[in-house]
Design a protein around this motif. Structure first.
Motif, PDB file in Angstrom:
ATOM      1  N   VAL A   6       0.853  -1.199   0.000  1.00  0.00           N
ATOM      2  CA  VAL A   6       0.000   0.000   0.000  1.00  0.00           C
ATOM      3  C   VAL A   6       0.889   1.249   0.000  1.00  0.00           C
ATOM      4  O   VAL A   6       0.636   2.213  -0.739  1.00  0.00           O
ATOM      5  CB  VAL A   6      -0.955  -0.006   1.217  1.00  0.00           C
ATOM      6  CG1 VAL A   6      -1.844   1.230   1.194  1.00  0.00           C
ATOM      7  CG2 VAL A   6      -1.795  -1.277   1.236  1.00  0.00           C
ATOM      8  N   ALA A   7       1.959   1.219   0.806  1.00  0.00           N
ATOM      9  CA  ALA A   7       2.862   2.371   0.868  1.00  0.00           C
ATOM     10  C   ALA A   7       3.520   2.634  -0.485  1.00  0.00           C
ATOM     11  O   ALA A   7       3.738   3.791  -0.865  1.00  0.00           O
ATOM     12  CB  ALA A   7       3.930   2.127   1.939  1.00  0.00           C
ATOM     13  N   GLU A   8       3.810   1.576  -1.211  1.00  0.00           N
ATOM     14  CA  GLU A   8       4.413   1.724  -2.544  1.00  0.00           C
ATOM     15  C   GLU A   8       3.460   2.492  -3.477  1.00  0.00           C
ATOM     16  O   GLU A   8       3.880   3.369  -4.236  1.00  0.00           O
ATOM     17  CB  GLU A   8       4.703   0.327  -3.105  1.00  0.00           C
ATOM     18  CG  GLU A   8       5.367   0.303  -4.471  1.00  0.00           C
ATOM     19  CD  GLU A   8       6.815   0.765  -4.432  1.00  0.00           C
ATOM     20  OE1 GLU A   8       7.446   0.622  -3.372  1.00  0.00           O
ATOM     21  OE2 GLU A   8       7.293   1.283  -5.456  1.00  0.00           O
ATOM     22  N   MET A   9       2.172   2.157  -3.401  1.00  0.00           N
ATOM     23  CA  MET A   9       1.171   2.862  -4.213  1.00  0.00           C
ATOM     24  C   MET A   9       1.124   4.339  -3.847  1.00  0.00           C
ATOM     25  O   MET A   9       1.079   5.212  -4.720  1.00  0.00           O
ATOM     26  CB  MET A   9      -0.224   2.253  -3.973  1.00  0.00           C
ATOM     27  CG  MET A   9      -0.431   0.893  -4.542  1.00  0.00           C
ATOM     28  SD  MET A   9      -0.606   0.973  -6.327  1.00  0.00           S
ATOM     29  CE  MET A   9       0.774   0.047  -6.838  1.00  0.00           C
ATOM     30  N   VAL A  10       1.136   4.612  -2.560  1.00  0.00           N
ATOM     31  CA  VAL A  10       1.045   6.011  -2.101  1.00  0.00           C
ATOM     32  C   VAL A  10       2.271   6.785  -2.570  1.00  0.00           C
ATOM     33  O   VAL A  10       2.164   7.905  -3.092  1.00  0.00           O
ATOM     34  CB  VAL A  10       0.903   6.070  -0.563  1.00  0.00           C
ATOM     35  CG1 VAL A  10       0.940   7.522  -0.071  1.00  0.00           C
ATOM     36  CG2 VAL A  10      -0.390   5.381  -0.126  1.00  0.00           C
ATOM     37  N   SER A  11       3.440   6.185  -2.426  1.00  0.00           N
ATOM     38  CA  SER A  11       4.670   6.845  -2.862  1.00  0.00           C
ATOM     39  C   SER A  11       4.604   7.167  -4.364  1.00  0.00           C
ATOM     40  O   SER A  11       5.023   8.247  -4.798  1.00  0.00           O
ATOM     41  CB  SER A  11       5.867   5.921  -2.564  1.00  0.00           C
ATOM     42  OG  SER A  11       7.029   6.386  -3.194  1.00  0.00           O
ATOM     43  N   SER A  12       4.062   6.238  -5.153  1.00  0.00           N
ATOM     44  CA  SER A  12       3.961   6.471  -6.605  1.00  0.00           C
ATOM     45  C   SER A  12       3.006   7.612  -6.919  1.00  0.00           C
ATOM     46  O   SER A  12       3.314   8.495  -7.725  1.00  0.00           O
ATOM     47  CB  SER A  12       3.464   5.215  -7.324  1.00  0.00           C
ATOM     48  OG  SER A  12       4.363   4.179  -7.133  1.00  0.00           O
ATOM     49  N   VAL A  13       1.853   7.589  -6.277  1.00  0.00           N
ATOM     50  CA  VAL A  13       0.831   8.597  -6.594  1.00  0.00           C
ATOM     51  C   VAL A  13       1.326   9.999  -6.255  1.00  0.00           C
ATOM     52  O   VAL A  13       1.139  10.935  -7.036  1.00  0.00           O
ATOM     53  CB  VAL A  13      -0.488   8.278  -5.844  1.00  0.00           C
ATOM     54  CG1 VAL A  13      -1.446   9.457  -5.894  1.00  0.00           C
ATOM     55  CG2 VAL A  13      -1.144   7.067  -6.456  1.00  0.00           C
ATOM     56  N   VAL A  14       1.978  10.148  -5.101  1.00  0.00           N
ATOM     57  CA  VAL A  14       2.418  11.498  -4.716  1.00  0.00           C
ATOM     58  C   VAL A  14       3.631  11.950  -5.534  1.00  0.00           C
ATOM     59  O   VAL A  14       4.015  13.114  -5.474  1.00  0.00           O
ATOM     60  CB  VAL A  14       2.708  11.624  -3.199  1.00  0.00           C
ATOM     61  CG1 VAL A  14       1.444  11.366  -2.396  1.00  0.00           C
ATOM     62  CG2 VAL A  14       3.836  10.695  -2.755  1.00  0.00           C
ATOM     63  N   GLY A  15       4.202  11.044  -6.319  1.00  0.00           N
ATOM     64  CA  GLY A  15       5.320  11.416  -7.188  1.00  0.00           C
ATOM     65  C   GLY A  15       4.897  11.813  -8.590  1.00  0.00           C
ATOM     66  O   GLY A  15       5.740  12.223  -9.394  1.00  0.00           O
ATOM     67  N   LEU A  16       3.602  11.690  -8.896  1.00  0.00           N
ATOM     68  CA  LEU A  16       3.129  12.027 -10.247  1.00  0.00           C
ATOM     69  C   LEU A  16       3.090  13.540 -10.455  1.00  0.00           C
ATOM     70  O   LEU A  16       3.030  14.309  -9.493  1.00  0.00           O
ATOM     71  CB  LEU A  16       1.721  11.467 -10.450  1.00  0.00           C
ATOM     72  CG  LEU A  16       1.576   9.941 -10.395  1.00  0.00           C
ATOM     73  CD1 LEU A  16       0.105   9.551 -10.389  1.00  0.00           C
ATOM     74  CD2 LEU A  16       2.294   9.295 -11.581  1.00  0.00           C
ATOM     75  N   SER A  17       3.082  13.947 -11.710  1.00  0.00           N
ATOM     76  CA  SER A  17       2.924  15.377 -11.992  1.00  0.00           C
ATOM     77  C   SER A  17       1.461  15.781 -11.801  1.00  0.00           C
ATOM     78  O   SER A  17       0.565  14.928 -11.804  1.00  0.00           O
ATOM     79  CB  SER A  17       3.367  15.693 -13.419  1.00  0.00           C
ATOM     80  OG  SER A  17       2.425  15.183 -14.332  1.00  0.00           O
ATOM     81  N   ARG A  18       1.215  17.082 -11.659  1.00  0.00           N
ATOM     82  CA  ARG A  18      -0.138  17.544 -11.317  1.00  0.00           C
ATOM     83  C   ARG A  18      -1.153  17.283 -12.419  1.00  0.00           C
ATOM     84  O   ARG A  18      -2.367  17.321 -12.167  1.00  0.00           O
ATOM     85  CB  ARG A  18      -0.144  19.025 -10.925  1.00  0.00           C
ATOM     86  CG  ARG A  18       0.180  19.978 -12.040  1.00  0.00           C
ATOM     87  CD  ARG A  18       0.067  21.413 -11.594  1.00  0.00           C
ATOM     88  NE  ARG A  18      -1.293  21.936 -11.719  1.00  0.00           N
ATOM     89  CZ  ARG A  18      -1.712  23.076 -11.210  1.00  0.00           C
ATOM     90  NH1 ARG A  18      -0.885  23.824 -10.508  1.00  0.00           N
ATOM     91  NH2 ARG A  18      -2.935  23.493 -11.388  1.00  0.00           N
ATOM     92  N   THR A  19      -0.673  17.001 -13.635  1.00  0.00           N
ATOM     93  CA  THR A  19      -1.620  16.734 -14.722  1.00  0.00           C
ATOM     94  C   THR A  19      -2.173  15.307 -14.654  1.00  0.00           C
ATOM     95  O   THR A  19      -3.099  14.972 -15.389  1.00  0.00           O
ATOM     96  CB  THR A  19      -0.960  16.958 -16.088  1.00  0.00           C
ATOM     97  OG1 THR A  19       0.300  16.286 -16.094  1.00  0.00           O
ATOM     98  CG2 THR A  19      -0.755  18.430 -16.374  1.00  0.00           C
ATOM     99  N   ALA A  20      -1.606  14.449 -13.811  1.00  0.00           N
ATOM    100  CA  ALA A  20      -2.099  13.072 -13.679  1.00  0.00           C
ATOM    101  C   ALA A  20      -2.967  12.954 -12.429  1.00  0.00           C
ATOM    102  O   ALA A  20      -2.470  13.011 -11.305  1.00  0.00           O
ATOM    103  CB  ALA A  20      -0.931  12.104 -13.595  1.00  0.00           C
ATOM    104  N   VAL A  21      -4.265  12.817 -12.645  1.00  0.00           N
ATOM    105  CA  VAL A  21      -5.203  12.653 -11.534  1.00  0.00           C
ATOM    106  C   VAL A  21      -5.602  11.176 -11.466  1.00  0.00           C
ATOM    107  O   VAL A  21      -6.020  10.597 -12.472  1.00  0.00           O
ATOM    108  CB  VAL A  21      -6.453  13.542 -11.740  1.00  0.00           C
ATOM    109  CG1 VAL A  21      -7.497  13.280 -10.659  1.00  0.00           C
ATOM    110  CG2 VAL A  21      -6.050  15.014 -11.758  1.00  0.00           C
ATOM    111  N   VAL A  22      -5.437  10.569 -10.297  1.00  0.00           N
ATOM    112  CA  VAL A  22      -5.754   9.138 -10.116  1.00  0.00           C
ATOM    113  C   VAL A  22      -6.850   9.041  -9.056  1.00  0.00           C
ATOM    114  O   VAL A  22      -6.565   9.106  -7.860  1.00  0.00           O
ATOM    115  CB  VAL A  22      -4.499   8.352  -9.655  1.00  0.00           C
ATOM    116  CG1 VAL A  22      -4.821   6.861  -9.541  1.00  0.00           C
ATOM    117  CG2 VAL A  22      -3.325   8.579 -10.603  1.00  0.00           C
TER     118      VAL A  22
END
Ligand SMILES: NC(=O)c1ccc[n+]([C@@H]2O[C@H](COP(=O)([O-])OP(=O)(O)OC[C@H]3O[C@@H](n4cnc5c(N)ncnc54)[C@H](OP(=O)(O)O)[C@@H]3O)[C@@H](O)[C@H]2O)c1
Length: 251
Positions: free
Chosen positions: A220-236
């Motif tokens: 779960v932490a891996e997913m969170v780390s990935s999402v917060v590393g995306l650019s602002r144009t990528a909404v998940v």
């Protein structure tokens, strides 16, 4: 400029795994939960290991004044900067709808939905300000994020989890609402919805499901780390994590 996150439910389980992962990624953190001792121990461990700043903000998510204070403590410690609000504090109580005590529904609603809603509200000005280009010193413009740990039971019902599941479905909906209201300003939200994760919360399940067959908190932490590393144009809006098997969306 160092990115900062406020993580609720950080004293153990999924929230603590997220704290470890973001600290390893170089984030400064505020850790919230009711128990000050485990929060302090984790804060000391992460500061010693990664050299990041870690503030502790004890509080009960069932209490409106505490929720407000947790937000205030983070914003004071980090001069109003908030790149990620991670909502992991949560509780679950099992029981069929037929005779489920309404007081238990109220408690789960307070901790699992009302507190996240209030925290988003308290933190929105800071999330918006942090998302504005002037505050971004990283090269990539990541905006700011709300990441809520929902549950796969909020996506597909499981017997005897009606009250819990309803709060988690509402959390998925809250993240979608944040996206439609705030994402053009750079603030987006993601609900991470896992099946059974091996933490204290699922220890009662061990006779039915071995811990080694559960999702790990680090997944779960891996997913969170990935999402917060995306650019602002990528909404998940959401991420569902299910276990292997013939039935998708099962807890
Ligand atoms: N484990 C799973 O299978 C699973 C699956 C899907 C989703 N989730 C969700 O993931 C999140 C984390 O669960 P977990 O498995 O890590 O559970 P956990 O090990 O029981 O940890 C729960 C965390 O929430 C905090 N918390 C609980 N009630 C609180 C309250 N009233 N005020 C403030 N903090 C409170 C606890 O700290 P204190 O006790 O110190 O307050 C602890 O840090 C929850 O939202 C849960 O619903 C879990």
């Amino acid at each position: 400029m160092t990115r900062t996150a406020l993580i609720t439910g950080a004293s153990r389980g999924i929230g603590a795994a997220i704290a470890r992962r973001l600290a390893a990624d170089g984030w400064d953190l505020s850790l919230a939960a009711r128990s000050p001792g485990p929060l302090r121990a984790l804060a000391d461990e992460l500061h010693a290991r990664y050299g990041v700043r870690v503030h502790t903000a004890p509080g009960d998510m069932a209490e409106e004044a505490d929720v407000r204070d947790v937000a205030r403590q983070h914003l004071t410690a980090y001069d109003g900067r908030l790149d990620a609000l991670v909502l992991s504090a949560g509780m679950g109580q099992t029981g069929a709808i037929a005779d489920f005590p309404l007081a238990r529904l109220d408690k789960q609603y307070a901790v699992n939905l009302r507190a996240p809603f209030q925290l988003v509200q308290e933190c929105l000005p800071a999330l918006r300000a942090t998302a504005s280009p002037a505050r971004d010193g990283t090269g990539v413009h990541r905006g700011s994020r709300v990441v809520a740990i929902a549950s796969i039971t909020g996506v597909a019902a499981e017997p005897s989890l009606a009250a819990y599941a309803a709060t988690k479905a509402a959390l998925l909906s809250l993240c979608e609402s944040v996206n439609v209201e705030e994402s053009e300003a750079g603030v987006s939200a993601c609900a991470v919805a896992p099946g059974y994760v091996d933490t204290d919360m699922t220890s009662w399940m061990h006779e039915r499901l071995a811990p080694e067959d559960m999702i790990t908190a680090e997944d779960v932490a891996e997913m969170v780390s990935s999402v917060v590393g995306l650019s602002r144009t990528a909404v998940v809006p959401s991420i569902v994590i299910t276990r292997p098997g013939r039935r998708l969306w099962r807890a």
